[in-house]
Write an enzyme that holds these catalytic residues in place. Structure first.
Site, PDB file in Angstrom:
ATOM      1  N   SER A   7       0.844  -1.201   0.000  1.00  0.00           N
ATOM      2  CA  SER A   7       0.000   0.000   0.000  1.00  0.00           C
ATOM      3  C   SER A   7       0.873   1.243   0.000  1.00  0.00           C
ATOM      4  CB  SER A   7      -0.886   0.025   1.241  1.00  0.00           C
ATOM      5  OG  SER A   7      -1.435   1.323   1.399  1.00  0.00           O
ATOM      6  N   GLU A  25      -8.815   6.025  -8.181  1.00  0.00           N
ATOM      7  CA  GLU A  25      -9.171   6.477  -6.826  1.00  0.00           C
ATOM      8  C   GLU A  25      -9.023   7.990  -6.823  1.00  0.00           C
ATOM      9  OE1 GLU A  25      -6.926   4.532  -3.749  1.00  0.00           O
ATOM     10  OE2 GLU A  25      -7.758   2.558  -4.203  1.00  0.00           O
TER      11      GLU A  25
HETATM   12 ZN   LIG Z   1      -5.523   5.791  -0.372  1.00  0.00          ZN
END
Ligand SMILES: [Zn+2]
Length: 436
Positions: free
Chosen positions: A352, A404
């Protein structure tokens, strides 16, 4: 003078006496029979019931023909128990008295027999055990070294409760991995302790106490905690190029970026709302964010919220696990299907970008960010402050993530302006500048 015989002769008298006695006797007998009958009639008012004949056979030569399945267990008594004891003795399992009483000794012998024949060692001689026992294939007792107790392990993970968790906590505490309360609740502290134990024993560090972990934990190979100094924080902005974190370039589990600040204390709450307490980010990136949001405010764009910033490896593990569980519960998916579904949107621990402390998820409380004026402003201006829109739909095959619109990443203005101009995503940009 001749005596005159008169009346009845002596023989006749005897006969008469006999006759009288006989008649009297029959009368008495009849009377007593009568009384007996009356008595019996009173006791048994329903004479229609006929007594059953119970045939008891005690021939040990024929032990097997039983009409219902025979079960011999603790406190059973009788000829069958005697036969059982004799047979167990014959095979070497039983050394006690053959007394026809099923006690602890008999049970132990039955268990030993069952264990050696690979059937459930419950100490109850039921149909299958008896069939095996009287079979010619029944083995004689082979003594083995006392096996170490093998407790039955069931997987323990976050949210588990009870005695098994207490035992786990106690054991982890003994070895120095757990410092919390032994309360039987598998919470964050227990999970960290399990993860640490796993790391130090070469196991998958997933924080779930499964078969492998528990077996190791309760074995002699389990060692006490080895204190490892906290790793040096890594300067994520020290290089001349932006740091790349993705599936192919994950960070280590103990990766911690240098110079993290607490967002709640660092940021002005009138400028931006911090969704959770304890949220952190790298100072330089946070400074750039504040500068950007101050500019937005000057343009009349306010009401910002940060929903995510720095995440540790363990945080990401929790997020992925929660997501998997939610897919399993809400969509009824199997564990493996839920895992692949979750991995579509949640990065694997280590991969991530939030691990860098340079990424922020920007939102507007109570609204879908995509359709807000804040989103529009951010996509136009973030580049000027050193941020990039990290994931877009048209680059999903390269980044591995769908668009996103809320996720921004700090790379510094030099790179962000170049990337805006070129339209390259971070992976493409790094490849481009490295091959230049
Ligand atoms: Zn994020």
């Amino acid at each position: 003078m001749r005596k005159k015989r008169t009346g009845i002769s002596p023989v006749g008298i005897v006969l008469i006496v006999l006759l009288v006695v006989a008649i009297f006797g029959v009368g008495i007998a009849a009377l007593s029979n009568q009384q007996a009958y009356v008595r019996e009639a009173r006791i048994t008012p329903t004479p229609s019931i006929t007594p059953r004949t119970v045939l008891i056979t005690e021939n040990p030569a024929f032990p097997t023909s039983t009409p219902t399945p025979l079960v011999l267990q603790m406190n059973s008594v009788g000829i069958e128990v005697k036969q059982l004891q004799m047979r167990l003795q014959e095979l070497g399992y039983y050394s006690g008295e053959v007394d026809g009483q099923f006690g602890g000794g008999t049970r132990t012998a039955v268990e030993a027999f069952q264990r050696q024949h690979g059937i459930t060692a419950d100490g109850i001689a039921g149909e299958s055990t008896l069939a095996l026992l009287y079979n010619t294939a029944a083995q004689t007792f082979v003594p083995t070294a006392t096996p170490s107790p093998t407790p039955e392990y069931s997987t323990l993970s976050s949210g588990a409760q009870g005695e098994a968790v207490k035992r786990l906590q106690t054991r982890l505490q003994e070895l120095g991995y757990y410092t919390g309360k032994v309360d039987g609740d598998f919470g964050k502290g227990t999970k960290s302790a399990v993860t640490l134990f796993q790391k130090q024993h070469g196991l998958d560090a997933d924080g779930i106490a499964g078969m492998k972990t528990l077996t190791m934990l309760y074995s002699d190979a389990a060692h006490a905690i080895v204190i490892i100094p906290t790793p040096e924080p890594i300067r994520v902005l020290s290089g001349s190029l932006p740091m790349l974190v993705n599936k192919e370039h994950p960070v280590d589990a103990d990766f911690v970026p240098a110079d993290l600040v607490d967002l709640n204390t660092y940021c002005d709450s009138s400028l931006v709302k911090i969704k959770y307490s304890g949220m952190q980010a790298v100072r330089e990136a946070t400074d750039a964010l504040i500068k950007m949001l101050t500019a937005a405010k000057a343009d009349g764009i306010t009401n910002w919220q940060i929903s995510a910033a720095y995440r540790s490896f363990a945080d990401q593990q929790d997020i992925l696990e929660e997501n998997i569980k939610s897919y399993m519960e809400k969509n009824g998916l199997s564990r493996s299907k839920a895992e692949s579904a979750a991995r579509q949107t949640v990065a694997d621990p280590g991969s991530s970008e939030h691990h860098t402390g340079l990424a922020f998820d920007m939102t507007v409380p109570g609204q879908t960010f995509k359709f807000t004026e804040q989103c529009k402003w951010l996509h136009e201006h973030c580049w000027e402050y050193g941020f990039i829109i990290r994931y877009t739909d048209d680059k999903k095959d390269i980044t591995g993530f769908l668009g996103e619109e809320w996720h921004i990443r700090y790379v510094g203005t030099e790179h962000s302006m170049n990337m805006k101009e070129s339209g390259l995503c971070l992976e493409e940009y790094l490849e481009y500048v490295q091959t230049e």
